[in-house]
Design a protein around this motif. Structure first.
Motif, PDB file in Angstrom:
ATOM      1  N   ALA A 151      48.970  -9.453  62.046  1.00  0.00           N
ATOM      2  CA  ALA A 151      49.614  -8.827  63.399  1.00  0.00           C
ATOM      3  C   ALA A 151      48.860  -9.569  64.527  1.00  0.00           C
ATOM      4  O   ALA A 151      47.773 -10.171  64.359  1.00  0.00           O
ATOM      5  CB  ALA A 151      49.212  -7.471  63.462  1.00  0.00           C
ATOM      6  N   GLU A 152      49.404  -9.263  65.648  1.00  0.00           N
ATOM      7  CA  GLU A 152      48.751 -10.140  67.003  1.00  0.00           C
ATOM      8  C   GLU A 152      47.640  -9.463  67.261  1.00  0.00           C
ATOM      9  O   GLU A 152      47.218  -8.071  66.912  1.00  0.00           O
ATOM     10  CB  GLU A 152      49.862  -9.767  68.088  1.00  0.00           C
ATOM     11  N   PRO A 153      46.502 -10.201  67.979  1.00  0.00           N
ATOM     12  CA  PRO A 153      45.305  -9.833  68.295  1.00  0.00           C
ATOM     13  C   PRO A 153      45.407  -8.627  69.757  1.00  0.00           C
ATOM     14  O   PRO A 153      45.143  -9.094  70.905  1.00  0.00           O
ATOM     15  CB  PRO A 153      44.523 -10.907  68.641  1.00  0.00           C
ATOM     16  N   GLU A 154      46.169  -7.739  69.488  1.00  0.00           N
ATOM     17  CA  GLU A 154      46.164  -6.631  70.504  1.00  0.00           C
ATOM     18  C   GLU A 154      45.929  -5.186  70.072  1.00  0.00           C
ATOM     19  O   GLU A 154      46.121  -5.179  68.636  1.00  0.00           O
ATOM     20  CB  GLU A 154      47.678  -6.506  70.840  1.00  0.00           C
ATOM     21  N   VAL A 155      45.680  -4.227  71.079  1.00  0.00           N
ATOM     22  CA  VAL A 155      45.498  -2.862  70.332  1.00  0.00           C
ATOM     23  C   VAL A 155      46.651  -2.100  71.124  1.00  0.00           C
ATOM     24  O   VAL A 155      46.803  -2.116  72.030  1.00  0.00           O
ATOM     25  CB  VAL A 155      44.158  -2.516  70.511  1.00  0.00           C
ATOM     26  N   CYS A 156      47.285  -1.356  70.171  1.00  0.00           N
ATOM     27  CA  CYS A 156      48.141  -0.216  70.435  1.00  0.00           C
ATOM     28  C   CYS A 156      47.767   1.164  70.494  1.00  0.00           C
ATOM     29  O   CYS A 156      47.065   1.519  69.441  1.00  0.00           O
ATOM     30  CB  CYS A 156      49.423  -0.204  69.744  1.00  0.00           C
ATOM     31  N   VAL A 157      47.641   1.880  71.418  1.00  0.00           N
ATOM     32  CA  VAL A 157      47.227   3.108  71.411  1.00  0.00           C
ATOM     33  C   VAL A 157      48.235   4.290  71.775  1.00  0.00           C
ATOM     34  O   VAL A 157      49.002   4.070  72.835  1.00  0.00           O
ATOM     35  CB  VAL A 157      46.079   3.539  72.552  1.00  0.00           C
ATOM     36  N   VAL A 158      48.254   5.076  70.813  1.00  0.00           N
ATOM     37  CA  VAL A 158      49.268   6.236  70.903  1.00  0.00           C
ATOM     38  C   VAL A 158      48.629   7.603  71.174  1.00  0.00           C
ATOM     39  O   VAL A 158      47.865   7.791  70.305  1.00  0.00           O
ATOM     40  CB  VAL A 158      50.463   6.083  69.840  1.00  0.00           C
ATOM     41  N   TRP A 159      48.958   8.086  72.258  1.00  0.00           N
ATOM     42  CA  TRP A 159      48.428   9.428  72.387  1.00  0.00           C
ATOM     43  C   TRP A 159      49.225  10.756  72.494  1.00  0.00           C
ATOM     44  O   TRP A 159      50.408  10.517  73.304  1.00  0.00           O
ATOM     45  CB  TRP A 159      47.382   9.370  73.619  1.00  0.00           C
ATOM     46  N   GLY A 160      49.106  11.839  72.613  1.00  0.00           N
ATOM     47  CA  GLY A 160      49.718  13.221  72.972  1.00  0.00           C
ATOM     48  C   GLY A 160      48.596  14.134  73.116  1.00  0.00           C
ATOM     49  O   GLY A 160      47.488  14.216  72.666  1.00  0.00           O
ATOM     50  N   SER A 161      49.016  14.787  74.227  1.00  0.00           N
ATOM     51  CA  SER A 161      48.075  15.874  74.657  1.00  0.00           C
ATOM     52  C   SER A 161      48.687  17.216  75.312  1.00  0.00           C
ATOM     53  O   SER A 161      49.633  17.000  75.979  1.00  0.00           O
ATOM     54  CB  SER A 161      47.054  15.257  75.522  1.00  0.00           C
ATOM     55  N   MET A 162      48.288  18.178  75.085  1.00  0.00           N
ATOM     56  CA  MET A 162      48.874  19.559  75.640  1.00  0.00           C
ATOM     57  C   MET A 162      48.255  19.819  76.902  1.00  0.00           C
ATOM     58  O   MET A 162      49.070  20.188  77.942  1.00  0.00           O
ATOM     59  CB  MET A 162      48.825  20.822  74.372  1.00  0.00           C
ATOM     60  N   TYR A 163      46.817  19.848  76.908  1.00  0.00           N
ATOM     61  CA  TYR A 163      46.323  20.307  78.111  1.00  0.00           C
ATOM     62  C   TYR A 163      45.439  19.347  78.813  1.00  0.00           C
ATOM     63  O   TYR A 163      44.480  19.835  79.510  1.00  0.00           O
ATOM     64  CB  TYR A 163      45.381  21.458  77.815  1.00  0.00           C
ATOM     65  N   GLY A 164      45.350  18.074  78.295  1.00  0.00           N
ATOM     66  CA  GLY A 164      44.603  17.010  78.971  1.00  0.00           C
ATOM     67  C   GLY A 164      43.192  16.691  78.508  1.00  0.00           C
ATOM     68  O   GLY A 164      42.749  15.835  78.913  1.00  0.00           O
ATOM     69  N   ASN A 165      42.767  17.478  77.317  1.00  0.00           N
ATOM     70  CA  ASN A 165      41.267  17.224  76.720  1.00  0.00           C
ATOM     71  C   ASN A 165      41.223  15.700  76.106  1.00  0.00           C
ATOM     72  O   ASN A 165      40.210  15.198  76.196  1.00  0.00           O
ATOM     73  CB  ASN A 165      40.706  18.363  76.021  1.00  0.00           C
ATOM     74  N   THR A 166      42.489  15.768  75.360  1.00  0.00           N
ATOM     75  CA  THR A 166      42.352  14.408  74.321  1.00  0.00           C
ATOM     76  C   THR A 166      42.667  13.304  75.525  1.00  0.00           C
ATOM     77  O   THR A 166      42.002  12.246  74.977  1.00  0.00           O
ATOM     78  CB  THR A 166      43.690  14.593  73.481  1.00  0.00           C
ATOM     79  N   GLU A 167      43.354  13.554  76.535  1.00  0.00           N
ATOM     80  CA  GLU A 167      43.629  12.466  77.580  1.00  0.00           C
ATOM     81  C   GLU A 167      42.356  12.009  78.148  1.00  0.00           C
ATOM     82  O   GLU A 167      42.108  10.742  78.423  1.00  0.00           O
ATOM     83  CB  GLU A 167      44.511  12.969  78.626  1.00  0.00           C
ATOM     84  N   VAL A 168      41.375  13.069  78.329  1.00  0.00           N
ATOM     85  CA  VAL A 168      39.978  12.486  78.892  1.00  0.00           C
ATOM     86  C   VAL A 168      39.505  11.432  78.038  1.00  0.00           C
ATOM     87  O   VAL A 168      38.944  10.343  78.456  1.00  0.00           O
ATOM     88  CB  VAL A 168      39.022  13.593  79.008  1.00  0.00           C
ATOM     89  N   MET A 169      39.508  11.672  76.733  1.00  0.00           N
ATOM     90  CA  MET A 169      38.886  10.913  75.610  1.00  0.00           C
ATOM     91  C   MET A 169      39.808   9.344  75.529  1.00  0.00           C
ATOM     92  O   MET A 169      39.350   8.134  75.292  1.00  0.00           O
ATOM     93  CB  MET A 169      39.068  11.524  74.172  1.00  0.00           C
ATOM     94  N   LEU A 170      41.173   9.586  75.851  1.00  0.00           N
ATOM     95  CA  LEU A 170      42.030   8.142  75.814  1.00  0.00           C
ATOM     96  C   LEU A 170      41.351   7.331  76.936  1.00  0.00           C
ATOM     97  O   LEU A 170      41.348   6.239  76.512  1.00  0.00           O
ATOM     98  CB  LEU A 170      43.192   8.996  76.287  1.00  0.00           C
ATOM     99  N   SER A 171      41.127   7.813  78.012  1.00  0.00           N
ATOM    100  CA  SER A 171      40.267   6.800  79.158  1.00  0.00           C
ATOM    101  C   SER A 171      39.261   6.307  78.536  1.00  0.00           C
ATOM    102  O   SER A 171      38.928   5.261  78.867  1.00  0.00           O
ATOM    103  CB  SER A 171      40.089   7.623  80.358  1.00  0.00           C
ATOM    104  N   ALA A 172      38.448   6.798  77.752  1.00  0.00           N
ATOM    105  CA  ALA A 172      37.077   6.336  77.362  1.00  0.00           C
ATOM    106  C   ALA A 172      37.331   5.183  76.464  1.00  0.00           C
ATOM    107  O   ALA A 172      37.134   3.962  76.461  1.00  0.00           O
ATOM    108  CB  ALA A 172      36.278   7.235  76.653  1.00  0.00           C
TER     109      ALA A 172
END
Ligand SMILES: Cc1cc2nc3c(=O)[nH]c(=O)nc-3n(C[C@H](O)[C@H](O)[C@H](O)COP(=O)(O)O)c2cc1C
Ligand SMILES: [Fe+2]
Ligand SMILES: [Fe+2]
Length: 413
Positions: free
Chosen positions: A257-278
């Motif tokens: 595959a191509e040298p790229e990263v795909c990040v897929v995320w979902g979050s109800m209240y934003g806690n997982t989203e904080v980790m997404l940024s990191a």
């Protein structure tokens, strides 16, 4: 749209469809999709592939025939390379209008002609190497390409012109942008077609990649001058280019595959989203391209294309009722189905008291040949230590994909 001449006595007679209806009932086509059908005229007249009734497509096909002076009753052969109803939905009606026409398909195709349309008479079964002489120098030879995309699929090759009617193989989403031919596309259209073609491949064909490579090998002996698929552009200027693209795509679910990263995320209240940024910060530090998609806000069709193409794949989602956040579970099911294999992968997600999403992730990814870094789970809001781990994980995945060689690069065209 009107009929379009490919060469003397061979025309495109299909339809462009712009519809809110989903393709296969799943995949959106906001840029449209074409149902390519063709007519080859010798002493006898053969129609290759049809359309389904969708946004006026069958009326367009009839008008295109009329414009060419072909009355349906004068059609001698209806050649059905592939029985999926996007190409064959009009068979029942056309057979009524063209009662003398013989339907030509593989033996497995004939069972589907019966199953879908209740037609048993005047059906000719063909296999690889069989020919159909239309007169006036036009002769079709057939070649089975099973499982690209259904088991009954074949292609038709017109010997005198070297036109390969390739059915779903070498197809694409998207509608024509001024021209049906690859060699009349301005350079500015290239990203459009690349995106539409990759998404079509990832959504429709990816599962059958080994069969695609087998078909390309099997068709290698033909002197192909033009590739006329059943969706998307006709490859007249550089037929080899679309073959190379398909070889490249078919290798994405091996290890290229191509040298790229795909990040897929979902979050109800934003806690997982904080980790997404990191995690994304860690990836960005390496300079490796990163694509970020959110479920359920974005349609899986588009996510699938980026996930398929990228050597790195990170899934971030919380626990929901002792299991994975449902929209992510749906995406994971699709990734499993479409053989989104051989990724450098990661998981992160928040939970409240018991967790459960990670168990689902492990279960769903177990046969995917993913090389999974230490998953990161955290209770509620991530601590500074958790976030440092997330950044490290993003960085490590990106480092691993950085030097993955693509099997075929665009410059090989
Ligand atoms: C409908 C719902 C169901 C949940 N079920 C569970 C559960 O079964 N186990 C658990 O540990 N946490 C459960 N939680 C808690 C969430 O996983 C937790 O709030 C987490 O921090 C949410 O992450 P987010 O902010 O990224 O959405 C649930 C939360 C909701 C809203
Ligand atoms: Fe198909
Ligand atoms: Fe199709």
């Amino acid at each position: 749209m009107t009929s379009i001449k490919l060469t003397d006595n061979i025309y495109w007679i299909g339809a462009e469809v712009h519809s809110e209806d989903l393709f296969e009932g799943i995949w959106p086509t906001p840029k449209g999709v074409t149902l390519n059908a063709y007519v080859v005229k010798g002493d006898k007249t053969a129609v290759i592939e049809l359309v389904r009734e969708w946004g006026g497509a069958s009326l367009t096909l009839l008008q295109n025939l009329k414009e060419l002076g072909i009355a349906p009753k004068d059609i001698n052969y209806i050649i059905l390379n592939h029985l999926e109803p996007d190409h064959t939905g009009f068979t029942y009606t056309l057979r009524k209008l063209a009662p003398n026409a013989e339907i030509v398909c593989t033996e497995k195709g004939a069972a589907l002609v019966n199953g879908f349309y209740g037609i048993n008479d005047k059906v000719r079964n063909v296999k690889s190497g069989d020919t159909l002489n239309l007169g006036q120098g036009k002769e079709l030879v057939f070649a089975e390409i099973p499982n690209v995309h259904w088991p009954e699929t074949m292609v038709s090759f017109e010997k005198s012109t070297g036109i390969l009617f390739s059915s779903d193989a070498f197809g694409s989403f998207g509608s024509f942008r001024g021209s049906i031919f690859d060699d009349e596309q301005p350079t500015a259209n290239q990203p459009y077609w690349e995106a539409e073609m990759l998404r079509y491949y990832a959504n429709i064909v990816a599962t059958f990649s080994p069969s695609v490579l087998k078909a390309i090998d099997a068709l290698g002996g033909l002197d192909v001058k033009m590739i006329a698929p059943s969706h998307g552009l006709i490859w007249r200027g550089a037929p080899k280019a679309v073959v190379n693209k398909y070889i490249r795509y078919a290798n994405y679910n091996k290890d290229f595959a191509e040298p790229e990263v795909c990040v897929v995320w979902g979050s109800m209240y934003g806690n997982t989203e904080v980790m997404l940024s990191a995690v994304v910060k860690g990836i960005a530090q390496t300079g490796v391209p990163v694509k970020v998609h959110r479920v359920p806000n974005e349609n899986v069709s588009f996510i699938l294309a980026d996930a398929y193409k990228s050597a790195g794949l990170v899934i971030g989602c919380p626990t929901y009722e002792y299991a994975m956040f449902p929209p992510m579970k749906y995406l994971m099911d699709i990734l499993v189905k479409k053989h989104i294999w051989y990724k450098k992968a990661g998981y992160f997600g928040s939970f409240g008291w018991s967790g459960g999403a990670l168990k689902d992730f492990n279960e769903l990814s177990k046969n995917m040949h993913w090389d999974i870094l230490d998953p990161i789970t955290f209770k509620g809001y991530p601590t500074a230590e958790d976030l440092a781990k997330g950044e490290q994980m993003g960085n490590a995945i990106a480092q691993q994909v950085k030097d993955i060689p693509s099997k075929i690069k665009d410059e090989d065209y």
